[in-house]
Design an enzyme around this catalytic site. Structure first.
Site, short mmCIF file in Angstrom:
data_model
loop_
_atom_site.label_atom_id
_atom_site.label_comp_id
_atom_site.label_asym_id
_atom_site.label_seq_id
_atom_site.Cartn_x
_atom_site.Cartn_y
_atom_site.Cartn_z
N TYR A 1 31.25 -34.20 14.84
CA TYR A 1 31.40 -33.97 13.28
C TYR A 1 32.23 -32.43 13.15
CZ TYR A 1 30.79 -33.23 8.40
OH TYR A 1 31.23 -32.82 7.15
N ARG B 1 11.52 -22.83 -2.28
CA ARG B 1 12.27 -22.77 -1.16
C ARG B 1 11.43 -22.91 0.09
NH1 ARG B 1 12.95 -17.83 1.39
NH2 ARG B 1 12.90 -16.67 -0.69
N ASP C 1 22.32 -36.13 16.19
CA ASP C 1 22.78 -36.37 14.69
C ASP C 1 23.03 -37.95 14.62
OD1 ASP C 1 24.27 -36.91 12.41
OD2 ASP C 1 25.50 -34.78 12.63
N LYS D 1 24.89 -38.94 3.25
CA LYS D 1 25.65 -40.36 3.70
C LYS D 1 24.65 -41.58 3.48
CE LYS D 1 28.70 -37.43 5.16
NZ LYS D 1 28.81 -36.56 6.34
C1 LIG Z 1 28.94 -35.59 6.85
C2 LIG Z 1 28.20 -35.28 8.13
C3 LIG Z 1 27.70 -34.04 8.72
C4 LIG Z 1 27.51 -32.98 7.64
O1 LIG Z 1 26.67 -33.18 6.31
P1 LIG Z 1 26.83 -32.62 5.02
O2 LIG Z 1 25.83 -33.16 4.30
O3 LIG Z 1 28.37 -32.73 4.45
O4 LIG Z 1 26.81 -31.00 5.20
C5 LIG Z 1 27.10 -33.91 9.75
N1 LIG Z 1 27.04 -34.99 10.61
C6 LIG Z 1 27.46 -36.14 10.30
C7 LIG Z 1 27.77 -37.09 11.47
C8 LIG Z 1 28.28 -36.25 9.18
O5 LIG Z 1 28.85 -37.58 8.86
#
Ligand SMILES: *Cc1c(COP(=O)(O)O)cnc(C)c1O
Length: 420
Positions: free
Chosen positions: A138, A85, A210, A235
């Site tokens: 998001y 962890r 992000d 992603k």
């Molecule tokens: C999918 C996504 C998230 C969240 O990610 P998870 O892996 O589903 O927790 C955050 N920001 C963006 C732009 C995303 O496309």
């Protein structure tokens, strides 16, 4: 790049990891392109050789020869591995690779993108702080900020992300953080990351971006003055729709350490197997991004010429409102596009029901093409006015363009458009 911080102490193996690419060219790894660095991810050496791929260290804890060494290791994030962890060799290899690609000092891999976002926000914000964030965030990030507002007294002002003057207009003495997304969901607007980060820096704000939709192959926000870059590695970094993960990259070690502490306390750090899958994905990221972008270019051209389509949203399209900006800050225009069907909600639903090859699914950035109708799914909580304010129509469809042959994708889209 050193993978293991305490070489003597784990299993008697010589475990000083050196990036093979760095070794070949000396220590000046700046000469290597991101495509090369993504392939040459550090694997530890074993008795004079080293595995070509980073091994999966599926171990929850590590044993020590002496209590003093364990005590020393437990006192710092960069000590020897103790408990997974807190840190794990496979996870560390991923963190070092992504930190290297984004140009950061250190990275923290988490159990999901939201795990990274929550650890970053909780490590940087205190009760009463003010945040400036983009309006089209998001959904999970928006909910988290709302939660922090109602329960912990964090104030948030929303801006469009197009203009640095917006930051100056809403800044307060309590403003601490500026939060952007390089490319937004679902209508793929591009934020003026350099302009907004420069304004934030002037005002003493911490800049968080992000970068999930762009990946480090298209944009590296730290180069534009951001302090923290976040990815949902679910992603593009993972890229195969088989792993949930996240990662935050930090310009300074100090911010990394604060965030690491929170993530360890929250228990949102990454699992070694998820990290191992993400490393495997990362090594083909540049090739995949190229194909995602090429396929999106092709589909956006075909869609723009189709009579059932009112508008196409893709930053590579000369008519896109952020096309000029996108050319400056992105190496290519991304693999996500959206389009507005002529007609309303029914048109969107009919189109999706007519698809045969392309799957109807949330998420994006995987090898397979996915389509989504935001008005009835990801953005269902917005009424028509709120949808329009976010630039989303009732007949808007979002497509995460995959790696299939573009002719096959277009064939499927064309036949589904005939149902509308
Ligand atoms: C999918 C996504 C998230 C969240 O990610 P998870 O892996 O589903 O927790 C955050 N920001 C963006 C732009 C995303 O496309």
């Amino acid at each position: 790049m050193t993978l293991y911080r305490d070489p003597e102490r784990i299993s008697g193996i010589d475990i000083t990891g050196t990036n093979a690419a760095e070794e070949a060219f000396g220590s000046d790894s700046d000469v290597l392109h991101p495509e090369t660095r993504a392939v040459h991810i550090t694997a530890p050496s074993l008795h004079g050789c080293h595995p070509l791929s980073v091994p999966l260290y599926q171990s929850s804890a590590f044993a020590f020869d002496h209590p003093d060494i364990l005590a020393e290791a437990m006192s710092r994030p960069d000590g020897a591995f103790v408990y997974s962890r807190r840190g794990n060799p496979t996870v560390r290899a991923l963190e070092d690779a992504v930190a290297d690609l984004e140009g950061g000092s250190a990275a923290l891999a988490t159990a999901s993108g939201m795990g990274a976002i929550s650890a970053v926000l909780l490590s940087l914000l205190n009760t009463g702080d003010h945040v400036i964030a983009q309006r089209c965030l998001y959904g999970g990030t928006y909910s988290l900020l709302s939660e922090l507002t109602s329960r912990f007294g964090i104030q948030v002002s929303y801006i469009s992300g197009a203009d640095a003057d917006e930051v100056r207009a809403v800044v307060r003495p309590t403003t601490r953080l500026l939060y952007l997304e390089t490319i937004s969901n679902p209508i793929v607007r591009v934020a003026d990351v350099p302009g907004l980060m420069a304004a934030g820096q002037e005002l003493g704000l911490i800049g968080v971006v992000d970068n999930s939709f762009a990946s480090p192959m298209l944009c590296r926000p730290l180069e534009f003055g951001a302090d923290v870059v976040i990815h949902s590695s679910t992603k593009y970094l993972g890229g195969h729709s088989d792993v949930t993960g996240g990662i935050a990259v930090f310009a300074t070690r100090q911010q990394y350490e604060a965030c690491w502490k929170i993530a360890v306390e929250l228990g949102s750090t990454a699992d070694p197997f998820a990290a191992w899958l993400t490393i495997r994905g990362l090594q083909t990221l540049s090739l995949r991004m190229q194909r995602h972008c090429d396929n999106a270019a092709r589909l956006s051209r075909n869609l723009a010429d189709h009579r059932a389509v009112e508008a196409v949203h893709w930053p590579g399209h000369p008519d896109h409102p952020d096309h000029t900006l996108a050319k400056c800050i992105l190496a290519d225009f991304g693999g996500v596009l959206a389009f507005d069907l002529v007609g309303d909600r029914e048109a969107g639903r009919d189109f999706l029901a007519g698809l045969r090859l392309i799957s109807l699914a949330p998420s994006l950035g995987g090898v397979e093409t996915l389509a989504l109708h935001p008005a009835s799914t990801s953005h269902r909580e917005l009424d028509v006015d709120a949808l329009h304010a976010a630039g989303i129509g009732e007949g808007t469809v979002r497509v995460s363009v995959g790696l299939e042959h573009p002719d096959d994708l277009w064939k499927d889209i064309e036949q589904a458009l005939s149902h509308v």
